[in-house]
Structures are given as structure tokens and as C-alpha cells.
Design an enzyme around this catalytic site. Structure first.
Site, PDB file in Angstrom:
ATOM      1  N   CYS A 171       0.827  -1.219   0.000  1.00 46.26           N
ATOM      2  CA  CYS A 171       0.000   0.000   0.000  1.00 46.26           C
ATOM      3  C   CYS A 171       0.858   1.265   0.000  1.00 46.26           C
ATOM      4  O   CYS A 171       0.595   2.212  -0.747  1.00 46.26           O
ATOM      5  CB  CYS A 171      -0.941   0.006   1.194  1.00 46.26           C
ATOM      6  SG  CYS A 171      -0.223  -0.621   2.701  1.00 46.26           S
ATOM      7  N   HIS A 176      -2.835   6.101   4.725  1.00 44.32           N
ATOM      8  CA  HIS A 176      -1.396   6.306   4.895  1.00 44.32           C
ATOM      9  C   HIS A 176      -1.014   7.668   4.308  1.00 44.32           C
ATOM     10  O   HIS A 176      -1.561   8.073   3.265  1.00 44.32           O
ATOM     11  CB  HIS A 176      -0.611   5.248   4.116  1.00 44.32           C
ATOM     12  CG  HIS A 176      -0.585   3.887   4.721  1.00 44.32           C
ATOM     13  ND1 HIS A 176      -1.128   3.558   5.949  1.00 44.32           N
ATOM     14  CD2 HIS A 176      -0.048   2.732   4.226  1.00 44.32           C
ATOM     15  CE1 HIS A 176      -0.934   2.270   6.197  1.00 44.32           C
ATOM     16  NE2 HIS A 176      -0.275   1.730   5.173  1.00 44.32           N
TER      17      HIS A 176
HETATM   18  C1  2RA Z   1       1.129  -2.105   6.784  1.00 46.33           C
HETATM   19  N1  2RA Z   1       1.780  -1.897   4.459  1.00 46.33           N
HETATM   20  O1  2RA Z   1       0.708  -0.967   6.684  1.00 46.33           O
HETATM   21  C2  2RA Z   1       1.667  -2.828   5.571  1.00 46.33           C
HETATM   22  C3  2RA Z   1       0.785  -3.989   5.212  1.00 46.33           C
HETATM   23  N2  2RA Z   1      -0.518  -3.573   4.826  1.00 46.33           N
HETATM   24  O2  2RA Z   1       1.121  -2.759   7.849  1.00 46.33           O
END
Ligand code: 2RA
Length: 331
Positions: free
Chosen positions: A129, A242
Site C-alpha cells: 500500500c 497512509h
Molecule cells: C502495513 N503496508 O501498513 C503494511 C501492510 N498492509 O502494515
């Protein structure tokens, strides 16, 4: 024509979002098979106005399946992905199991859609991601200025750890608000009102596997073998999006207006950048939405031909489920 689609890990955070994306984007699903552990077998899951019954995942679950979306961890993908491919399904795997394998394309549909056509093992890998969200901002700039290196710090939502990560944050906030004791389970330290500079396990060079994904996956997706990347991945008390702070150095001179112009007409990413009026991307703006938002675009004050920028995207959606469904759409 209508496709027989299977979702492996249908009851997880990403699996749920895959189902939502299929519905919302009116993917031509003739039949939906939802597969999960024995524990979840028998559960009823709503899809397109009907109820689908969760079946236990076995090696024989893929007869007649055209597309098998996997999001149940690397172990399940490694064990059952090949069986799904052998049964004739195209496997689109959200885990890290096959991402760096020769003969397995690693695809972001807006960036390298053609790669999906060459899949000798019947498996296409969905990138991590943080990589997807970062590259949604960097690929348009790479086209104009020629990307050389990335220095990044990520601010990663707890949804990256699945439903249990979301529950941990929620429970800790409630416990702290009511003065109740609690024990961190998913993370090594308290995540509520805190940040943790560890995502995934540490490797022998001091970087975590998550930090090395941006390097290895970025090179593969951009077809750019000598791209340099140094990354710090941090877990923050945010539910689903994120954010990534990026310093990107390029081969050619950069300027902010040309950078902003590079995003014009690019699907899946929008410039939200008017700091004087407090306009910049935040996780609350991207959660549940398709687009990654990029802002704080400015010339770096240290390096030549470098831009600083800030990109935010929904980790569960564009970071995982939506990207996988978009790969299914280009098949
Ligand atoms: C996390 N990118 O954010 C890793 C797995 N989704 O934990």
C-alpha cells in the site's frame, strides 16, 4: 461477459473492501465465491443485494473461477495461489508472497497496466500500500523530470495491520479516556497518542521489510533498476489512510508549477495544495475515497533538482482492494 470471482480472505478488512469495490464499480460478477478459514465458514455476506455464504478455503475451491482475489496473508497465498492458478483462475494477490518473483507482474493500473498481460504463472501481484500511494504521486513526476532517488517517511494507518489494528487503536483510546488499564497486543508499544518507528520486521541492515518494499517494488513497477530509495516507515494512530512525506530527486531541473501541471489529467491522483489557505491532504479527506491526494509541493532546500511533497491515500482502498479490482478490470 460475467465472471466467476473468488475472494480469499473475504472477512478481513481488505477482503470486505474488495467486495465493496466490485459492487460499487459494477464489476461484471456472474458468481461470487467467498473463501475464508473454517472459523468463518457459514457466515452470510451481502453482495449485490443477495447473501453469499462464506465457504472454507480448500485447494478445490477454485473450479470454474475466472479471477481469484487473495488477501489473507502471504502464507495462504503461497499455499493456495498456485492451486487457484492451476484451476484456470487469474490470481491477483495482495500479499507480499510473489511480488518480487520473476514471471509475476507487480501492477499499479495507472502506472504499468501492460505488465499485467505477461503472467506465465497465472499470478499478478498487488504492490504494498505505501508503495502504491507513493508512486501515484511520483509516477507523473517521473515522466516529466526523470526520477533518480526517493527519501521518504511514511505515517501509516493501523488498518495496515488489518481489522485487529483498527480494534487496538479504538480500544486503547477508549481505555485511556476512561482510565482503564490495557495491554498492547498488535504493536510493541501503545499506539494511541503515540507513533511507532517500526512496520513489519527489522532486517540486518537496520531497515524493516516495509521500508525495503518501497525500494524493491518501486524499481520493479517503474522498470527503473537503479532507482535509489531510503525510507522510514512509521505507524501512527490513524484508522485507514497512509500519508507519505517524500523528497524526490530528479535527473532534470524541477519547478513547482511544472510539477503541479504534471498531475493534470492523471487518473487516481489529485493536487490539493494551497497551504496559505490551510488546503493540504489529510487522512480524513482520503478515507473511503479512491483518489490519492498530493500537496505541500515545494522545491527541496538542500538537494539540486529535488521536490518535497506530501501524498495521502486510503490504505485499504487504493492501497489494496481498489488497486486489485482495477487490475481485474484491465484483464
Ligand atoms: C502495513 N503496508 O501498513 C503494511 C501492510 N498492509 O502494515
Amino acid at each position: 461477459e460475467a465472471k466467476h470471482v473468488a475472494i480469499v480472505g473475504a472477512t478481513g478488512a481488505v477482503g470486505e473492501e474488495m467486495r465493496l469495490c466490485l459492487e460499487q464499480r459494477k464489476f461484471p460478477v456472474g458468481k461470487l465465491t467467498v473463501l475464508a478459514s473454517a472459523r468463518s465458514a457459514g457466515k452470510r455476506i451481502p453482495f449485490a443485494g443477495q447473501d453469499v455464504i462464506v465457504e472454507e478455503l480448500t485447494h478445490d475451491s477454485f473450479a470454474g473461477v475466472d479471477i481469484a482475489l487473495f488477501s489473507a496473508g502471504g502464507g495462504i497465498s503461497k499455499e493456495f495461489g498456485p492451486s487457484a492458478a492451476a484451476a484456470g483462475a487469474v490470481v491477483i494477490d495482495n500479499s507480499s508472497a510473489f511480488r518480487m518473483d520473476e514471471g509475476v507482474p507487480l501492477v499499479v493500473p495507472e502506472i504499468n497496466p501492460a505488465a499485467a498481460k505477461n503472467r506465465p504463472r497465472g499470478i499478478i501481484a498487488n504492490p504494498n500500500c505505501t508503495t502504491i500511494i507513493s508512486l501515484m504521486a511520483l509516477a507523473p513526476l517521473h515522466e516529466v523530470f526523470g526520477l533518480k532517488s526517493i527519501i521518504a517517511s511514511s505515517y501509516q494507518a493501523v488498518s495496515g495491520s488489518g481489522a485487529q489494528g483498527i480494534i487496538e487503536l479504538e480500544e486503547q483510546v477508549k481505555a485511556i479516556a476512561t482510565g482503564q488499564p490495557f495491554e498492547p497486543k498488535v504493536y510493541p508499544r501503545q499506539i494511541a497518542f503515540n507513533v511507532i518507528p517500526q512496520v513489519d520486521v527489522f532486517t540486518d541492515n537496520g531497515y524493516t521489510k516495509e521500508e525495503l518494499k518501497m525500494l524493491n517494488e518501486g524499481r520493479k513497477i517503474l522498470g527503473h533498476a537503479d532507482l535509489k530509495v531510503s525510507c522510514t516507515c512509521v505507524r501512527v494512530p490513524v484508522y485507514r489512510s497512509h500519508s507519505v512525506s517524500i523528497t524526490a530527486q530528479f535527473e532534470r531541473p524541477v519547478d513547482v508549477e511544472a510539477a503541479r501541471a504534471a498531475f493534470a489529467g492523471k487518473p487516481g491522483v489529485k493536487v490539493v495544495d494551497d497551504p496559505a489557505n490551510k488546503v493540504f491532504p489529510v487522512p480524513l479527506d482520503t478515507t473511503g475515497k479512491d483518489d490519492c491526494l498530493v500537496g505541500r509541493i515545494r522545491k527541496n532546500l538542500v538537494l539540486d533538482n529535488a521536490l518535497d511533497l506530501w501524498v495521502v491515500g486510503d490504505q485499504v482502498r487504493k492501497g489494496a482492494a481498489l488497486n486489485a479490482v482495477q487490475i481485474a478490470e484491465i484483464l
